[in-house]
Scaffold this active site. Structure first.
Site, PDB file in Angstrom:
ATOM      1  N   ASP A 273     -55.956   6.052  20.370  1.00 29.69           N
ATOM      2  CA  ASP A 273     -55.786   4.621  20.652  1.00 29.69           C
ATOM      3  C   ASP A 273     -56.546   3.860  19.562  1.00 29.69           C
ATOM      4  O   ASP A 273     -57.394   4.430  18.868  1.00 29.69           O
ATOM      5  CB  ASP A 273     -56.359   4.262  22.032  1.00 29.69           C
ATOM      6  CG  ASP A 273     -56.200   2.769  22.356  1.00 29.69           C
ATOM      7  OD1 ASP A 273     -55.147   2.196  22.010  1.00 29.69           O
ATOM      8  OD2 ASP A 273     -57.115   2.176  22.934  1.00 29.69           O
ATOM      9  N   SER A 274     -56.248   2.573  19.470  1.00 33.40           N
ATOM     10  CA  SER A 274     -56.984   1.748  18.516  1.00 33.40           C
ATOM     11  C   SER A 274     -58.442   1.574  18.955  1.00 33.40           C
ATOM     12  O   SER A 274     -59.296   1.241  18.145  1.00 33.40           O
ATOM     13  CB  SER A 274     -56.316   0.380  18.397  1.00 33.40           C
ATOM     14  OG  SER A 274     -56.235  -0.216  19.675  1.00 33.40           O
TER      15      SER A 274
ATOM     16  N   CYS B 250     -51.676   4.330  23.017  1.00 31.62           N
ATOM     17  CA  CYS B 250     -51.756   2.931  22.586  1.00 31.62           C
ATOM     18  C   CYS B 250     -50.327   2.406  22.585  1.00 31.62           C
ATOM     19  O   CYS B 250     -49.466   2.970  21.886  1.00 31.62           O
ATOM     20  CB  CYS B 250     -52.357   2.870  21.178  1.00 31.62           C
ATOM     21  SG  CYS B 250     -52.331   1.209  20.453  1.00 31.62           S
TER      22      CYS B 250
ATOM     23  N   GLU C 257     -62.729  -5.375  25.459  1.00 32.87           N
ATOM     24  CA  GLU C 257     -63.621  -4.740  24.474  1.00 32.87           C
ATOM     25  C   GLU C 257     -65.035  -5.326  24.579  1.00 32.87           C
ATOM     26  O   GLU C 257     -66.014  -4.677  24.267  1.00 32.87           O
ATOM     27  CB  GLU C 257     -63.079  -4.917  23.052  1.00 32.87           C
ATOM     28  CG  GLU C 257     -61.863  -4.046  22.736  1.00 32.87           C
ATOM     29  CD  GLU C 257     -62.212  -2.589  22.422  1.00 32.87           C
ATOM     30  OE1 GLU C 257     -63.278  -2.324  21.844  1.00 32.87           O
ATOM     31  OE2 GLU C 257     -61.407  -1.710  22.787  1.00 32.87           O
TER      32      GLU C 257
ATOM     33  N   CYS D  72     -50.275  -2.123  27.919  1.00 35.11           N
ATOM     34  CA  CYS D  72     -51.382  -1.983  26.969  1.00 35.11           C
ATOM     35  C   CYS D  72     -52.420  -1.125  27.676  1.00 35.11           C
ATOM     36  O   CYS D  72     -52.739  -1.370  28.845  1.00 35.11           O
ATOM     37  CB  CYS D  72     -51.972  -3.350  26.622  1.00 35.11           C
ATOM     38  SG  CYS D  72     -53.493  -3.254  25.650  1.00 35.11           S
TER      39      CYS D  72
ATOM     40  N   HIS E  20     -55.456  -0.987  27.431  1.00 34.14           N
ATOM     41  CA  HIS E  20     -56.704  -1.668  27.810  1.00 34.14           C
ATOM     42  C   HIS E  20     -56.607  -2.292  29.204  1.00 34.14           C
ATOM     43  O   HIS E  20     -57.623  -2.573  29.835  1.00 34.14           O
ATOM     44  CB  HIS E  20     -57.036  -2.783  26.821  1.00 34.14           C
ATOM     45  CG  HIS E  20     -57.703  -2.294  25.566  1.00 34.14           C
ATOM     46  ND1 HIS E  20     -57.057  -1.508  24.650  1.00 34.14           N
ATOM     47  CD2 HIS E  20     -58.957  -2.488  25.095  1.00 34.14           C
ATOM     48  CE1 HIS E  20     -57.896  -1.242  23.650  1.00 34.14           C
ATOM     49  NE2 HIS E  20     -59.050  -1.820  23.906  1.00 34.14           N
TER      50      HIS E  20
HETATM   51  N1  DGL Z   1     -54.704  -0.404  23.574  1.00 28.32           N
HETATM   52  C1  DGL Z   1     -53.739  -0.988  22.682  1.00 28.32           C
HETATM   53  C2  DGL Z   1     -52.372  -0.968  23.339  1.00 28.32           C
HETATM   54  O1  DGL Z   1     -52.147  -0.196  24.262  1.00 28.32           O
HETATM   55  C3  DGL Z   1     -54.037  -2.394  22.248  1.00 28.32           C
HETATM   56  C4  DGL Z   1     -55.335  -2.637  21.586  1.00 28.32           C
HETATM   57  C5  DGL Z   1     -55.205  -3.326  20.255  1.00 28.32           C
HETATM   58  O2  DGL Z   1     -54.681  -4.449  20.159  1.00 28.32           O
HETATM   59  O3  DGL Z   1     -55.635  -2.695  19.291  1.00 28.32           O
HETATM   60  O4  DGL Z   1     -51.488  -1.690  22.937  1.00 28.32           O
END
Ligand code: DGL
Length: 264
Positions: free
Chosen positions: A7-8, A70, A147, A185, A187
Site C-alpha cells: 500500500d502507499s 491499495c 494518516e 480505499c 485507509h
Molecule cells: N490506501 C490507498 C487506497 O486504497 C490510498 C492512500 C493514498 O492516497 O496514498 O487508495
C-alpha cells in the site's frame, strides 16, 4: 509461501490483518510512506511508484504472490504491475466489486475512494461488468486525517457528515436506490464506525480488507482459523511513525520495521 502486500501507507495493514487470520504465509508488507498520498497523483506517477514497490517485493524480497492492498494502485496501475512482475497479482478493486456484487439486491451501489481512483472510474467499470450501477465519490481529505491518526476526531466526523450528505444527494439526483457502500480505499476501514453513523442504516458497508482476504484464500486454496503466519514490515519513510500509526491498523504492536529507499 511468501506473499507481498503493498500500500502507499498504513491503510493496507487492514488487509494484512485480515490475511493474517485467514491465509498461512510469510508476509512481506511495504508501505510506500515517503511517496504517499498516491490518491492525488497522476496515473503515470502512481504507475511508476507502484511498479517499483512491486518489484522490490518480488525481486528483492522473494514474494511469490502479490496483494495490491491499495485501491489507487489497483485502479491505476494493476496492468503495469502485472506486466512488470512474473507472480500472480490480486488488486482490491476487483475484490471490492465482487463483494458489492454479492451484497447488492437493488443493484445500485455507492463507492467512496481517493480522487485518483474516482477519476479512473475503475469501480464504475468493474461494477458495470457485474450489472451494477455505481456512483463514485472522491473523499480526498480522509486519507490525511487517517494518516494523522484523527480517527475519532470531531473534525473527521464533520468532514464525513459533509461527504456522505453530498454522496446521498448525488445518488438521489441520479435516481439510484443504493443498498451497498464500498469503502474504495484501504485507509477507510479505520473510519468504518464513523462512516456507518453518517449514512442511512439500510446501506451495507463493505470494506476491502475482509473480502480480499477471503478471495486470496479461495484463490490459493488455503485458509482457516488459528493459522500460522509471520510478517515483516518495510516503509519508505519514518519507521517510528509507521510503527506507531500502523499498530492501530494492524490491531497489534508492530516491531522491526525496516526503512527502504525506492527513489523518487
Ligand atoms: N490506501 C490507498 C487506497 O486504497 C490510498 C492512500 C493514498 O492516497 O496514498 O487508495
Amino acid at each position: 509461501m511468501k506473499i507481498g502486500v503493498f500500500d502507499s501507507g498504513v491503510g493496507g495493514l487492514t488487509v494484512l490483518r485480515a490475511l493474517l487470520r485467514r491465509v498461512p504465509a510469510d508476509y512481506i508488507y511495504l508501505g510506500d510512506t515517503a511517496r504517499l498520498p498516491y490518491g492525488a497523483k497522476s496515473r503515470e506517477t502512481v504507475g511508476r511508484y507502484a511498479v517499483s514497490s512491486a518489484k522490490f517485493l518480488v525481486e528483492e524480497q522473494g514474494a511469490e504472490f502479490l496483494v495490491i492492498a491499495c485501491n489507487t494502485a489497483s485502479a491505476l496501475a494493476l496492468d503495469a504491475i502485472r506486466d512488470a512482475v512474473t507472480v500472480p497479482v490480486v488488486g482490491v478493486v476487483e475484490t471490492g466489486a465482487n463483494a458489492a456484487d454479492a451484497s447488492s439486491r437493488t443493484r445500485d451501489v455507492l463507492v467512496i475512494a481517493t480522487a485518483a481512483t474516482v477519476a479512473s472510474h475503475a469501480y464504475a467499470a468493474a461494477c458495470g461488468e457485474r450489472q451494477l450501477r455505481a456512483i463514485e465519490k472522491a473523499c480526498p481529505l480522509l486519507v490525511p486525517l487517517v494518516e494523522e491518526g484523527w480517527i475519532e476526531h470531531a473534525v473527521t466526523a464533520e468532514v464525513l457528515r459533509i461527504y456522505m450528505a453530498e454522496l446521498m444527494e448525488q445518488a438521489r439526483a441520479a435516481g439510484l436506490d443504493a443498498d451497498t457502500l464500498v469503502l474504495g480505499c484501504t485507509h477507510y476501514p479505520l473510519l468504518r464506525a464513523q462512516i456507518e453513523k453518517a449514512v442511512p442504516e439500510k446501506l451495507r458497508v463493505i470494506d476491502s480488507a475482509e473480502v480480499t482476504a477471503d478471495q486470496v484464500a479461495a484463490r490459493l486454496g488455503m485458509g482457516g482459523d488459528g493459522i500460522e503466519a509471520s510478517a515483516k514490515f518495510f516503509a519508505t519513510d519514518s519507521v517510528a511513525k509507521f510503527r506507531a500509526l500502523g499498530s492501530r491498523f494492524l490491531g497489534r504492536e508492530i516491531d522491526g520495521v525496516e526503512l527502504v529507499e525506492l527513489g523518487g
